[in-house]
Design a protein around this motif. Structure first.
Motif, PDB file in Angstrom:
ATOM      1  N   LEU A 261       1.224   6.859   3.502  1.00  0.00           N
ATOM      2  CA  LEU A 261       0.053   6.588   2.749  1.00  0.00           C
ATOM      3  C   LEU A 261      -0.844   6.461   4.019  1.00  0.00           C
ATOM      4  N   PRO A 262      -2.052   6.570   3.593  1.00  0.00           N
ATOM      5  CA  PRO A 262      -2.774   7.275   3.819  1.00  0.00           C
ATOM      6  C   PRO A 262      -4.104   6.140   4.834  1.00  0.00           C
ATOM      7  N   LYS A 263      -4.408   6.206   5.697  1.00  0.00           N
ATOM      8  CA  LYS A 263      -5.122   5.305   7.016  1.00  0.00           C
ATOM      9  C   LYS A 263      -5.827   4.231   5.325  1.00  0.00           C
ATOM     10  N   GLY A 264      -5.679   2.737   5.758  1.00  0.00           N
ATOM     11  CA  GLY A 264      -6.367   1.992   5.406  1.00  0.00           C
ATOM     12  C   GLY A 264      -5.901   1.561   3.460  1.00  0.00           C
ATOM     13  N   VAL A 265      -4.301   2.132   3.354  1.00  0.00           N
ATOM     14  CA  VAL A 265      -3.723   1.680   2.617  1.00  0.00           C
ATOM     15  C   VAL A 265      -2.718   1.405   3.274  1.00  0.00           C
ATOM     16  N   GLU A 266      -1.986   0.457   2.813  1.00  0.00           N
ATOM     17  CA  GLU A 266      -1.121  -0.383   3.018  1.00  0.00           C
ATOM     18  C   GLU A 266      -0.494  -1.055   1.728  1.00  0.00           C
ATOM     19  N   ASP A 267       0.611  -1.318   1.789  1.00  0.00           N
ATOM     20  CA  ASP A 267       2.232  -2.482   1.055  1.00  0.00           C
ATOM     21  C   ASP A 267       2.546  -3.103   1.548  1.00  0.00           C
ATOM     22  N   ALA A 268       1.984  -4.565   1.124  1.00  0.00           N
ATOM     23  CA  ALA A 268       3.063  -5.500   2.976  1.00  0.00           C
ATOM     24  C   ALA A 268       3.413  -6.221   1.137  1.00  0.00           C
ATOM     25  N   PHE A 269       5.080  -6.229   2.158  1.00  0.00           N
ATOM     26  CA  PHE A 269       5.885  -6.510   1.296  1.00  0.00           C
ATOM     27  C   PHE A 269       6.438  -8.330   2.488  1.00  0.00           C
ATOM     28  N   GLU A 270       5.938  -9.596   1.398  1.00  0.00           N
ATOM     29  CA  GLU A 270       5.879 -10.475   2.231  1.00  0.00           C
ATOM     30  C   GLU A 270       7.225 -11.254   2.268  1.00  0.00           C
ATOM     31  N   GLY A 271       7.987 -12.410   3.334  1.00  0.00           N
ATOM     32  CA  GLY A 271       9.472 -12.624   2.590  1.00  0.00           C
ATOM     33  C   GLY A 271       9.922 -11.679   4.229  1.00  0.00           C
TER      34      GLY A 271
ATOM     35  N   ARG B 196      10.510   2.247  -3.998  1.00  0.00           N
ATOM     36  CA  ARG B 196       9.331   2.767  -5.088  1.00  0.00           C
ATOM     37  C   ARG B 196       8.450   2.537  -5.090  1.00  0.00           C
ATOM     38  N   ILE B 197       7.818   1.486  -5.042  1.00  0.00           N
ATOM     39  CA  ILE B 197       6.749   0.477  -4.698  1.00  0.00           C
ATOM     40  C   ILE B 197       5.037   1.530  -4.292  1.00  0.00           C
ATOM     41  N   SER B 198       5.906   2.149  -2.857  1.00  0.00           N
ATOM     42  CA  SER B 198       5.007   3.123  -2.286  1.00  0.00           C
ATOM     43  C   SER B 198       5.362   4.081  -2.881  1.00  0.00           C
ATOM     44  N   SER B 199       5.746   4.465  -3.343  1.00  0.00           N
ATOM     45  CA  SER B 199       5.975   5.819  -3.921  1.00  0.00           C
ATOM     46  C   SER B 199       5.134   6.233  -4.797  1.00  0.00           C
ATOM     47  N   VAL B 200       5.063   5.137  -5.740  1.00  0.00           N
ATOM     48  CA  VAL B 200       3.460   5.338  -6.778  1.00  0.00           C
ATOM     49  C   VAL B 200       2.587   5.186  -5.844  1.00  0.00           C
ATOM     50  N   THR B 201       1.874   4.216  -5.269  1.00  0.00           N
ATOM     51  CA  THR B 201       0.634   4.224  -4.226  1.00  0.00           C
ATOM     52  C   THR B 201       0.326   5.634  -3.278  1.00  0.00           C
ATOM     53  N   GLU B 202       1.706   6.028  -2.871  1.00  0.00           N
ATOM     54  CA  GLU B 202       1.252   7.332  -2.412  1.00  0.00           C
ATOM     55  C   GLU B 202       0.704   8.975  -3.113  1.00  0.00           C
ATOM     56  N   ALA B 203       1.396   8.355  -4.296  1.00  0.00           N
ATOM     57  CA  ALA B 203       1.403   9.156  -5.539  1.00  0.00           C
ATOM     58  C   ALA B 203      -0.248   9.219  -5.678  1.00  0.00           C
ATOM     59  N   VAL B 204      -0.748   7.760  -5.881  1.00  0.00           N
ATOM     60  CA  VAL B 204      -1.949   7.419  -6.179  1.00  0.00           C
ATOM     61  C   VAL B 204      -3.045   7.766  -5.286  1.00  0.00           C
TER      62      VAL B 204
ATOM     63  N   GLU C 225       2.779  18.211  -4.487  1.00  0.00           N
ATOM     64  CA  GLU C 225       3.997  17.205  -4.309  1.00  0.00           C
ATOM     65  C   GLU C 225       4.501  15.737  -4.327  1.00  0.00           C
ATOM     66  N   HIS C 226       5.228  15.530  -4.839  1.00  0.00           N
ATOM     67  CA  HIS C 226       5.055  13.865  -4.215  1.00  0.00           C
ATOM     68  C   HIS C 226       6.932  13.348  -4.309  1.00  0.00           C
ATOM     69  N   PRO C 227       7.361  14.264  -3.809  1.00  0.00           N
ATOM     70  CA  PRO C 227       9.008  13.734  -4.009  1.00  0.00           C
ATOM     71  C   PRO C 227       9.914  12.569  -4.113  1.00  0.00           C
ATOM     72  N   ALA C 228       8.666  11.771  -3.835  1.00  0.00           N
ATOM     73  CA  ALA C 228       9.850  10.472  -3.514  1.00  0.00           C
ATOM     74  C   ALA C 228       9.623  10.012  -5.247  1.00  0.00           C
ATOM     75  N   LEU C 229       8.699  10.084  -5.814  1.00  0.00           N
ATOM     76  CA  LEU C 229       7.905   9.489  -7.075  1.00  0.00           C
ATOM     77  C   LEU C 229       9.530   8.967  -7.843  1.00  0.00           C
ATOM     78  N   LYS C 230       9.673  10.944  -8.665  1.00  0.00           N
ATOM     79  CA  LYS C 230      11.081  10.928  -9.037  1.00  0.00           C
ATOM     80  C   LYS C 230      11.993  10.834  -8.343  1.00  0.00           C
ATOM     81  N   PHE C 231      12.343  10.693  -6.935  1.00  0.00           N
ATOM     82  CA  PHE C 231      13.183   9.943  -5.761  1.00  0.00           C
ATOM     83  C   PHE C 231      14.154   8.621  -6.334  1.00  0.00           C
ATOM     84  N   TYR C 232      13.012   7.192  -6.759  1.00  0.00           N
ATOM     85  CA  TYR C 232      13.295   6.201  -7.278  1.00  0.00           C
ATOM     86  C   TYR C 232      12.705   5.851  -8.531  1.00  0.00           C
ATOM     87  N   SER C 233      12.116   6.392  -8.809  1.00  0.00           N
ATOM     88  CA  SER C 233      12.477   6.222 -10.769  1.00  0.00           C
ATOM     89  C   SER C 233      12.544   7.390 -11.182  1.00  0.00           C
ATOM     90  N   SER C 234      13.288   6.819 -12.366  1.00  0.00           N
ATOM     91  CA  SER C 234      13.590   7.495 -13.197  1.00  0.00           C
ATOM     92  C   SER C 234      13.862   7.094 -14.725  1.00  0.00           C
TER      93      SER C 234
END
Length: 221
Positions: A66-76, A95-103, A109-118
């Motif tokens: 993910l680029p600087k200034g963008v973070e997915d924080a998973f709590e717990g 999977r969540i972060s693969s979508v964040t990366e694609a946006v 290419e964003h290979p993680a998108l199809k790696f974790y989603s179908s």
């Protein structure tokens, strides 16, 4: 105003019946849009990208940066005490972060998108990304994910439910780089997700369906 549109497609709504009712239920676009998103053209089989790394489970996974200034924080806690549940939650987070990366990352290419989603989940993710691209928008900030729970289904799949808080994210213009911090937080920034994950032949828990409820009271403080 909802600064982070929910991951939702007509296909995802039609797939609601396959989600676990016991795991709590939550919510369009062109179903052909996935072939317009680089790296999201085929979700049937996951394949490692040239930029990948082998994790402890022996799976070659595409790196997600993910680029600087963008973070997915998973709590717990990162561990539940159940290795199988931990594996499901780990791939849910990826999977969540693969979508964040694609946006947020400009790449061919964003290979993680199809790696974790179908299936329907890949279509809804592609529609989501396409929506940002059409408006020449991205976002910055931290998105919170919390109250993540796993329920294993009789058919071998898993249902993962969780909450999202996007009150600390802000729209960014891709062309100018300008960030709009004038948008106030609102109920629309809180979403509840009910997702279905299936383990593929490579051992990856791919998300196959997503049902989303925006302005979810159960996710609000």
């Amino acid at each position: 105003m909802n600064r982070r549109p929910a991951l939702l497609s007509a296909a995802a709504m039609a797939a609601a019946a396959v989600l676990s009712l016991s795991a709590c239920g939550g919510s369009g676009g062109d179903s052909k849009s996935s072939d317009k998103i680089a790296g999201a053209d085929d979700g049937a089989q996951a394949s490692a990208s040239p930029s990948s790394k082998t994790t402890d489970d022996g799976i070659d996974r595409p790196e997600i940066k993910l680029p600087k200034g963008v973070e997915d924080a998973f709590e717990g806690s990162k561990t539940t005490g159940d290795p199988k549940k931990d594996a499901v939650l780990a791939d849910n987070a990826r999977r969540i972060s693969s979508v964040t990366e694609a946006v947020t990352v400009d790449a061919k290419e964003h290979p993680a998108l199809k790696f974790y989603s179908s299936g329907d989940a890949l279509l809804s993710a592609a529609n989501h990304v396409q929506g940002f691209q059409k408006k020449n928008k991205s976002f910055v900030g931290t998105t919170r994910y919390y109250d993540r729970e796993v329920t294993f289904l009789k058919d071998g799949a898993a249902a993962v439910t969780y909450c999202m808080d996007a009150t600390k994210t802000y729209p960014k213009d891709r062309e100018t780089g300008k960030v709009d911090k004038s948008i106030p937080a609102s109920a629309q920034d809180y979403s509840f997700y009910n997702t279905r994950l299936e383990k593929n032949a490579d051992g990856v828990w791919q998300t196959t369906a997503v049902l989303t409820t925006t302005a979810a009271k159960r996710c609000m403080p």
